[in-house]
Design an enzyme around this catalytic site. Structure first.
Site, PDB file in Angstrom:
ATOM      1  N   HIS A 188      -3.278  -3.061   2.616  1.00 53.57           N
ATOM      2  CA  HIS A 188      -2.724  -3.988   3.795  1.00 53.57           C
ATOM      3  C   HIS A 188      -4.040  -4.947   3.785  1.00 53.57           C
ATOM      4  O   HIS A 188      -4.661  -5.063   4.465  1.00 53.57           O
ATOM      5  CB  HIS A 188      -2.669  -3.139   5.148  1.00 53.57           C
ATOM      6  CG  HIS A 188      -1.652  -2.339   5.083  1.00 53.57           C
ATOM      7  ND1 HIS A 188      -0.389  -2.717   5.588  1.00 53.57           N
ATOM      8  CD2 HIS A 188      -1.675  -0.839   5.084  1.00 53.57           C
ATOM      9  CE1 HIS A 188       0.308  -1.572   5.322  1.00 53.57           C
ATOM     10  NE2 HIS A 188      -0.318  -0.598   5.263  1.00 53.57           N
ATOM     11  N   HIS A 233      -0.677  -1.627  10.653  1.00 57.11           N
ATOM     12  CA  HIS A 233      -0.286  -1.832   9.532  1.00 57.11           C
ATOM     13  C   HIS A 233       0.614  -3.348   9.592  1.00 57.11           C
ATOM     14  O   HIS A 233       0.931  -3.816  10.537  1.00 57.11           O
ATOM     15  CB  HIS A 233       0.842  -0.794   8.734  1.00 57.11           C
ATOM     16  CG  HIS A 233       0.082   0.346   8.585  1.00 57.11           C
ATOM     17  ND1 HIS A 233       0.910   1.456   7.797  1.00 57.11           N
ATOM     18  CD2 HIS A 233      -1.017   0.932   9.034  1.00 57.11           C
ATOM     19  CE1 HIS A 233       0.016   2.710   7.927  1.00 57.11           C
ATOM     20  NE2 HIS A 233      -1.139   2.016   8.647  1.00 57.11           N
TER      21      HIS A 233
END
Length: 257
Positions: A188, A233
């Site tokens: 990420h 996320h």
């Protein structure tokens, strides 16, 4: 970035069963196609524990708190995963249970830059993992919490869990060595083209309309524009940014006409 501890478990308790048994893999695929159930339905991570490291004491236990202070946003994510999370995978027994420790808001800052004047050459990426010593302290707490979770699982019946990949002890030196030896990406990435003024202390790349400073008709609409990494996320954030950018472009065209 992420690290984690791992346990040997029976193959039937791990996603490795579909690697080790082609017949089981075929049966599970059939179950998924026909009934929409089984191992192929399950995501790799079915549970995430978000926690602020300030709420973890030196022994790895949670300190009870009712604080809603924004400064107390989670900076650690603990993810039980029924698979070998090392890259490349280390040797293991029948199956593996991993407890991944993810540093969600790292203090370390990497860079991405042009490698040359050739537009076809890949850019130079320096992730600069663990370049800020403050990240070690947070990861140490995360590993201790992961171990406490593993201990509780054993207490509640998971007797066949045996240590596979662990730090030598819970001393700072051993935990830091463990983190250095096994730190991997959690994929990420963000904030390489952050939204901020061009003359900011941490200079920005785009303005609040996602327009690149100094250029016309060029916007960036992905997670690279996030000013500071969020405690989550980034899939939903990517959609939100793209939708907002589309609205901005439409609004600017209506203004011109």
């Amino acid at each position: 970035m992420a690290t984690g501890i791992m346990y040997n478990v029976p193959a039937a308790d791990s996603l490795h069963i579909i690697q080790k048994s082609p017949l089981r893999a075929i049966l599970e695929l059939f179950r998924y196609i026909v009934k929409g159930e089984g191992l192929f339905l399950a995501p790799v991570a079915q549970l995430s524990i978000l926690v602020n490291s300030a709420q973890i004491n030196d022994s790895g236990h949670i300190i009870p708190s009712e604080s809603t202070d924004p400064a107390g946003l989670p900076d650690l994510e603990i993810k039980p995963i029924h698979f070998n999370i090392t890259e490349p995978p280390i040797p293991h027994g029948e199956g593996v249970l991993s407890i991944m420790v993810v540093l969600m808001r790292p203090n370390s800052r990497g860079t991405i830059s042009l490698a040359s004047e050739d537009p076809f050459e890949q850019p130079a990426c320096d992730l600069a993992y663990l370049s800020d010593p403050a990240d070690y302290a947070i990861m140490r707490k995360g590993i201790k919490l992961a171990k406490r979770i593993g201990e509780k699982m054993r207490e509640h019946g998971a007797k066949k869990m045996t240590d596979l990949y662990m730090p030598d002890s819970e001393s700072d030196d051993d935990l830091d060595a463990f983190v250095r030896n096994f730190t991997r990406t959690n994929y990420h990435y963000s904030s390489t083209c952050r939204m901020a003024p061009e003359n900011d202390v941490l200079p920005g790349v785009v303005d609040d309309q996602l327009r690149v400073h100094g250029l016309s008709n060029l916007r960036i609409a992905d997670c690279s524009i996030i000013p500071i990494m969020i405690s989550a996320h980034l899939q939903a954030s990517a959609v939100m940014i793209a939708e907002k950018c589309a609205d901005m472009i439409k609004a600017s065209r209506l203004t011109r006409t």
